[in-house]
Design a protein around this motif. Sequence first.
Motif, PDB file in Angstrom:
ATOM      1  N   MET A   1       0.849  -1.179   0.000  1.00  0.00           N
ATOM      2  CA  MET A   1       0.000   0.000   0.000  1.00  0.00           C
ATOM      3  C   MET A   1       0.893   1.242   0.000  1.00  0.00           C
ATOM      4  O   MET A   1       1.808   1.352   0.800  1.00  0.00           O
ATOM      5  CB  MET A   1      -0.884  -0.037   1.237  1.00  0.00           C
ATOM      6  N   THR A   2       0.606   2.162  -0.879  1.00  0.00           N
ATOM      7  CA  THR A   2       1.367   3.406  -0.948  1.00  0.00           C
ATOM      8  C   THR A   2       1.249   4.163   0.372  1.00  0.00           C
ATOM      9  O   THR A   2       0.173   4.265   0.949  1.00  0.00           O
ATOM     10  CB  THR A   2       0.852   4.294  -2.088  1.00  0.00           C
ATOM     11  N   THR A   3       2.387   4.657   0.843  1.00  0.00           N
ATOM     12  CA  THR A   3       2.429   5.496   2.039  1.00  0.00           C
ATOM     13  C   THR A   3       2.911   6.872   1.626  1.00  0.00           C
ATOM     14  O   THR A   3       3.811   6.997   0.793  1.00  0.00           O
ATOM     15  CB  THR A   3       3.361   4.900   3.104  1.00  0.00           C
ATOM     16  N   TYR A   4       2.308   7.886   2.204  1.00  0.00           N
ATOM     17  CA  TYR A   4       2.664   9.260   1.897  1.00  0.00           C
ATOM     18  C   TYR A   4       3.330   9.908   3.105  1.00  0.00           C
ATOM     19  O   TYR A   4       2.848   9.785   4.227  1.00  0.00           O
ATOM     20  CB  TYR A   4       1.407  10.055   1.510  1.00  0.00           C
ATOM     21  N   ALA A   5       4.438  10.569   2.851  1.00  0.00           N
ATOM     22  CA  ALA A   5       5.059  11.427   3.853  1.00  0.00           C
ATOM     23  C   ALA A   5       4.492  12.811   3.595  1.00  0.00           C
ATOM     24  O   ALA A   5       4.631  13.358   2.498  1.00  0.00           O
ATOM     25  CB  ALA A   5       6.578  11.425   3.699  1.00  0.00           C
ATOM     26  N   VAL A   6       3.810  13.353   4.577  1.00  0.00           N
ATOM     27  CA  VAL A   6       3.116  14.630   4.424  1.00  0.00           C
ATOM     28  C   VAL A   6       3.750  15.651   5.358  1.00  0.00           C
ATOM     29  O   VAL A   6       3.951  15.375   6.543  1.00  0.00           O
ATOM     30  CB  VAL A   6       1.611  14.485   4.759  1.00  0.00           C
ATOM     31  N   GLY A   7       4.056  16.795   4.819  1.00  0.00           N
ATOM     32  CA  GLY A   7       4.569  17.892   5.611  1.00  0.00           C
ATOM     33  C   GLY A   7       3.706  19.121   5.423  1.00  0.00           C
ATOM     34  O   GLY A   7       3.346  19.465   4.292  1.00  0.00           O
ATOM     35  N   HIS A   8       3.319  19.744   6.518  1.00  0.00           N
ATOM     36  CA  HIS A   8       2.592  21.020   6.481  1.00  0.00           C
ATOM     37  C   HIS A   8       3.509  22.028   7.156  1.00  0.00           C
ATOM     38  O   HIS A   8       3.622  22.043   8.386  1.00  0.00           O
ATOM     39  CB  HIS A   8       1.257  20.891   7.208  1.00  0.00           C
ATOM     40  N   LEU A   9       4.195  22.805   6.341  1.00  0.00           N
ATOM     41  CA  LEU A   9       5.235  23.692   6.847  1.00  0.00           C
ATOM     42  C   LEU A   9       4.774  25.136   6.914  1.00  0.00           C
ATOM     43  O   LEU A   9       3.982  25.588   6.082  1.00  0.00           O
ATOM     44  CB  LEU A   9       6.480  23.595   5.965  1.00  0.00           C
ATOM     45  N   HIS A  10       5.297  25.851   7.906  1.00  0.00           N
ATOM     46  CA  HIS A  10       4.997  27.262   8.127  1.00  0.00           C
ATOM     47  C   HIS A  10       6.299  28.017   8.342  1.00  0.00           C
ATOM     48  O   HIS A  10       7.306  27.440   8.761  1.00  0.00           O
ATOM     49  CB  HIS A  10       4.135  27.450   9.384  1.00  0.00           C
ATOM     50  N   ASP A  11       6.231  29.296   8.113  1.00  0.00           N
ATOM     51  CA  ASP A  11       7.345  30.184   8.445  1.00  0.00           C
ATOM     52  C   ASP A  11       8.688  29.667   7.914  1.00  0.00           C
ATOM     53  O   ASP A  11       9.681  29.593   8.635  1.00  0.00           O
ATOM     54  CB  ASP A  11       7.442  30.395   9.963  1.00  0.00           C
ATOM     55  N   VAL A  12       8.693  29.311   6.641  1.00  0.00           N
ATOM     56  CA  VAL A  12       9.921  28.811   6.028  1.00  0.00           C
ATOM     57  C   VAL A  12      10.844  29.993   5.748  1.00  0.00           C
ATOM     58  O   VAL A  12      10.468  30.945   5.066  1.00  0.00           O
ATOM     59  CB  VAL A  12       9.619  28.037   4.733  1.00  0.00           C
ATOM     60  N   ASN A  13      12.043  29.926   6.302  1.00  0.00           N
ATOM     61  CA  ASN A  13      13.057  30.948   6.077  1.00  0.00           C
ATOM     62  C   ASN A  13      13.839  30.536   4.827  1.00  0.00           C
ATOM     63  O   ASN A  13      14.770  29.728   4.906  1.00  0.00           O
ATOM     64  CB  ASN A  13      13.981  31.057   7.288  1.00  0.00           C
ATOM     65  N   VAL A  14      13.446  31.069   3.690  1.00  0.00           N
ATOM     66  CA  VAL A  14      14.073  30.673   2.429  1.00  0.00           C
ATOM     67  C   VAL A  14      15.413  31.382   2.308  1.00  0.00           C
ATOM     68  O   VAL A  14      15.500  32.532   1.902  1.00  0.00           O
ATOM     69  CB  VAL A  14      13.156  30.988   1.228  1.00  0.00           C
ATOM     70  N   GLY A  15      16.435  30.668   2.708  1.00  0.00           N
ATOM     71  CA  GLY A  15      17.805  31.164   2.649  1.00  0.00           C
ATOM     72  C   GLY A  15      18.707  30.054   2.164  1.00  0.00           C
ATOM     73  O   GLY A  15      18.237  29.039   1.636  1.00  0.00           O
ATOM     74  N   PRO A  16      20.000  30.188   2.366  1.00  0.00           N
ATOM     75  CA  PRO A  16      20.955  29.192   1.861  1.00  0.00           C
ATOM     76  C   PRO A  16      20.703  27.768   2.371  1.00  0.00           C
ATOM     77  O   PRO A  16      20.873  26.806   1.617  1.00  0.00           O
ATOM     78  CB  PRO A  16      22.309  29.715   2.350  1.00  0.00           C
ATOM     79  N   ASP A  17      20.276  27.610   3.626  1.00  0.00           N
ATOM     80  CA  ASP A  17      20.049  26.257   4.153  1.00  0.00           C
ATOM     81  C   ASP A  17      18.875  25.574   3.465  1.00  0.00           C
ATOM     82  O   ASP A  17      18.954  24.389   3.121  1.00  0.00           O
ATOM     83  CB  ASP A  17      19.811  26.294   5.664  1.00  0.00           C
ATOM     84  N   ILE A  18      17.774  26.285   3.269  1.00  0.00           N
ATOM     85  CA  ILE A  18      16.615  25.697   2.590  1.00  0.00           C
ATOM     86  C   ILE A  18      16.967  25.395   1.136  1.00  0.00           C
ATOM     87  O   ILE A  18      16.581  24.347   0.599  1.00  0.00           O
ATOM     88  CB  ILE A  18      15.378  26.609   2.697  1.00  0.00           C
ATOM     89  N   VAL A  19      17.697  26.267   0.493  1.00  0.00           N
ATOM     90  CA  VAL A  19      18.117  26.018  -0.895  1.00  0.00           C
ATOM     91  C   VAL A  19      18.965  24.744  -0.958  1.00  0.00           C
ATOM     92  O   VAL A  19      18.754  23.889  -1.823  1.00  0.00           O
ATOM     93  CB  VAL A  19      18.865  27.237  -1.477  1.00  0.00           C
ATOM     94  N   GLU A  20      19.880  24.589  -0.020  1.00  0.00           N
ATOM     95  CA  GLU A  20      20.702  23.374   0.008  1.00  0.00           C
ATOM     96  C   GLU A  20      19.838  22.139   0.241  1.00  0.00           C
ATOM     97  O   GLU A  20      20.010  21.103  -0.415  1.00  0.00           O
ATOM     98  CB  GLU A  20      21.783  23.473   1.083  1.00  0.00           C
ATOM     99  N   TYR A  21      18.892  22.219   1.173  1.00  0.00           N
ATOM    100  CA  TYR A  21      17.974  21.114   1.450  1.00  0.00           C
ATOM    101  C   TYR A  21      17.233  20.719   0.176  1.00  0.00           C
ATOM    102  O   TYR A  21      17.157  19.538  -0.171  1.00  0.00           O
ATOM    103  CB  TYR A  21      16.994  21.536   2.552  1.00  0.00           C
ATOM    104  N   LEU A  22      16.690  21.699  -0.524  1.00  0.00           N
ATOM    105  CA  LEU A  22      15.941  21.421  -1.752  1.00  0.00           C
ATOM    106  C   LEU A  22      16.826  20.805  -2.832  1.00  0.00           C
ATOM    107  O   LEU A  22      16.369  19.937  -3.584  1.00  0.00           O
ATOM    108  CB  LEU A  22      15.277  22.699  -2.265  1.00  0.00           C
ATOM    109  N   CYS A  23      18.061  21.240  -2.905  1.00  0.00           N
ATOM    110  CA  CYS A  23      18.979  20.709  -3.911  1.00  0.00           C
ATOM    111  C   CYS A  23      19.421  19.279  -3.591  1.00  0.00           C
ATOM    112  O   CYS A  23      19.814  18.546  -4.497  1.00  0.00           O
ATOM    113  CB  CYS A  23      20.203  21.614  -4.050  1.00  0.00           C
TER     114      CYS A  23
END
Length: 116
Positions: A1-23
């Motif tokens: 059965m497919t399992t979903y990882a769900v994230g409901h995020l708030h107040d994301v500080n879009v800076g170098p760390d988030i960019v690295e995470y996304l990359c």
Amino acid sequence: MTTYAVGHLHDVNVGPDIVEYLCRIDETLAPFDGRFIIHGGPVTVMEGSWSGDLIVIAFPDRDRARAWYDSPTYRRILPLRTENSRGDVFFIDGVSADHRAADVVAKLPVADQPLG
């Protein structure tokens, strides 16, 4: 059965760390057959209210979802997100293609009582 990882995020500080995470997150998903289903974006609220960003990642099953989350590769980048946002993250199983809403009635605590 497919399992979903769900994230409901708030107040994301879009800076170098988030960019690295996304990359780097895609490389952590590949060994566990994880793929993005929803990755933020605008919403049209039809009822209630909404804020934040919704992220949904599909995995073939809960074991692979858990193995991804616990993997050393993902754990290395996790602080890049958790130290730059707040939110809730959870796993939830999908339903089969033939699922109908009434299928859950038998699982309700009051299933032996008539509706209405």
